[in-house]
Design an enzyme around this catalytic site. Sequence first.
Site, mmCIF file in Angstrom:
data_model
loop_
_atom_site.group_PDB
_atom_site.id
_atom_site.type_symbol
_atom_site.label_atom_id
_atom_site.label_comp_id
_atom_site.label_asym_id
_atom_site.label_seq_id
_atom_site.Cartn_x
_atom_site.Cartn_y
_atom_site.Cartn_z
ATOM 1 N N HIS A 35 0.868 -1.182 0.000
ATOM 2 C CA HIS A 35 0.000 0.000 0.000
ATOM 3 C C HIS A 35 0.898 1.223 0.000
ATOM 4 C CE1 HIS A 35 -3.976 1.787 0.603
ATOM 5 N NE2 HIS A 35 -3.427 2.626 1.461
ATOM 6 N N LYS A 79 -9.961 6.962 -3.755
ATOM 7 C CA LYS A 79 -8.954 7.956 -3.421
ATOM 8 C C LYS A 79 -7.605 7.481 -3.920
ATOM 9 C CE LYS A 79 -7.431 8.978 0.884
ATOM 10 N NZ LYS A 79 -7.479 9.541 2.241
ATOM 11 N N LYS A 133 -3.490 7.896 -3.885
ATOM 12 C CA LYS A 133 -2.344 8.402 -3.133
ATOM 13 C C LYS A 133 -1.304 8.927 -4.115
ATOM 14 C CE LYS A 133 -3.402 7.412 1.214
ATOM 15 N NZ LYS A 133 -3.418 8.415 2.288
ATOM 16 N N ASP A 178 -5.115 12.216 -2.449
ATOM 17 C CA ASP A 178 -4.501 12.541 -1.165
ATOM 18 C C ASP A 178 -3.006 12.734 -1.413
ATOM 19 O OD1 ASP A 178 -3.671 12.848 1.430
ATOM 20 O OD2 ASP A 178 -4.266 10.849 2.107
ATOM 21 N N GLU A 190 -6.977 16.207 -0.836
ATOM 22 C CA GLU A 190 -6.669 16.084 0.591
ATOM 23 C C GLU A 190 -5.238 16.527 0.888
ATOM 24 O OE1 GLU A 190 -6.693 12.574 4.043
ATOM 25 O OE2 GLU A 190 -7.648 12.245 2.099
ATOM 26 N N ASP A 238 -6.306 17.087 6.685
ATOM 27 C CA ASP A 238 -6.101 15.808 7.360
ATOM 28 C C ASP A 238 -4.961 15.929 8.353
ATOM 29 O OD1 ASP A 238 -5.909 13.200 8.200
ATOM 30 O OD2 ASP A 238 -5.002 12.470 6.360
ATOM 31 N N LYS A 246 -10.600 11.668 12.370
ATOM 32 C CA LYS A 246 -9.881 10.442 12.745
ATOM 33 C C LYS A 246 -9.843 10.343 14.258
ATOM 34 C CE LYS A 246 -7.052 10.171 8.585
ATOM 35 N NZ LYS A 246 -5.695 10.120 7.996
ATOM 36 N N GLU A 265 -13.859 6.489 4.923
ATOM 37 C CA GLU A 265 -12.749 5.723 4.350
ATOM 38 C C GLU A 265 -12.442 4.514 5.241
ATOM 39 O OE1 GLU A 265 -8.140 6.655 3.020
ATOM 40 O OE2 GLU A 265 -9.466 8.306 3.598
#
Length: 372
Positions: free
Chosen positions: A22, A167, A169, A198, A224, A249, A273, A327
């Site tokens: 990831h 989303k 990255k 993001d 983001e 974020d 979060k 998410e």
Amino acid sequence: MNQILIESLTTQIVDLPTIRPHTLAMHTMRKQTLVIVRLRCSDGIEGIGEATTIGGLAYGYESPESIKANIDAHLAPMLVGRPAANINAAMQSLDKIAKGNTFAKSGIETALLDAQGKRLGLAVSELLGGRVRDSLEVAWTLASGDTGRDIDEAQQMLDRRRHRIFKLKIGANPLEQDLKHVLAIKKALGDRASVRVDVNQYWDESQAIRGCQVLGDNGIDLIEQPISRVNRSGQVRLNLRSPAPIMADESIESVEDAFSLAADGAASVFALKIAKNGGPRAVLRTAHIAEAAGIALYGGTMLEGSVGTLASAHAFLTLKQLTWGTELFGPLLLTEDIVTEAPQYRDFELHIPRTPGLGLALDEERLARFSR
């Protein structure tokens, strides 16, 4: 009636394999590490919590090892012997002896809420004021780093009715390469899906000016944290000129940060979060600041396992509106779990049980197998 007390508070570090690497701007995850918190009370009830970070210290100020060490040495001794049912008093006592440590505190607050919910026969969402929905739409992050593979993965998710929000990255590659990657995916998916990015603070302001303009003009719905959290004036400028909404974020490291961001007009969306605010109760304070300021909400994740994911979900169920969904896909990134029954995902949403507490039980055999 005798008062119910906290008898022990223990932690375990658990390493779980993921379905694929990831890739984020600052780190590539090849496993996920959780800190499981177990709170045992004098009435025999146990509450469970979770504290999880992304990439050790690459993302924030706490790591799994520091979370465990600080709970074991400082936070747990403060709570043992105190009333188990007074969550407010317990968390205030921790704030007095420990600055920050929001990830550790979130795991503890979750365990306190889980125990109290089991004790009263109520789901955690009811302890937090009462749910106004039973499920949450869940986005999926496309983070293989390969354009073709990401397109195939998104199309499979759409066909299986598992996700229709994606989303991406970006930020680790040159700007033009990232823009080409994102626009190719958006073109392939078209109106079937919402596509967002993001950047994880990896652009400077000059890159963000161009990046936000190109992305917004080409149908990208949300951007983001494009620049550093410390460049507050830059965030304000970007929020004013970007054609796509800007979401904060990393800028939100505490409830106080949320108030400051709202006052400055530095973002039009907040990522919520529990780990970065200090728990499910704490994240709702940030949400209420945003609501009062007219800022939209998104239910974020630290890629928690099932325990942390449902702790977040119970808080998000109580909110009036989650304009940008959530998410909470962390459990879907794992090939193994440590709970007896996995969270239920179907028809693009996570469905949250009404059973007491979080609605989860630990699988002791798997927990032992994956504990360090």
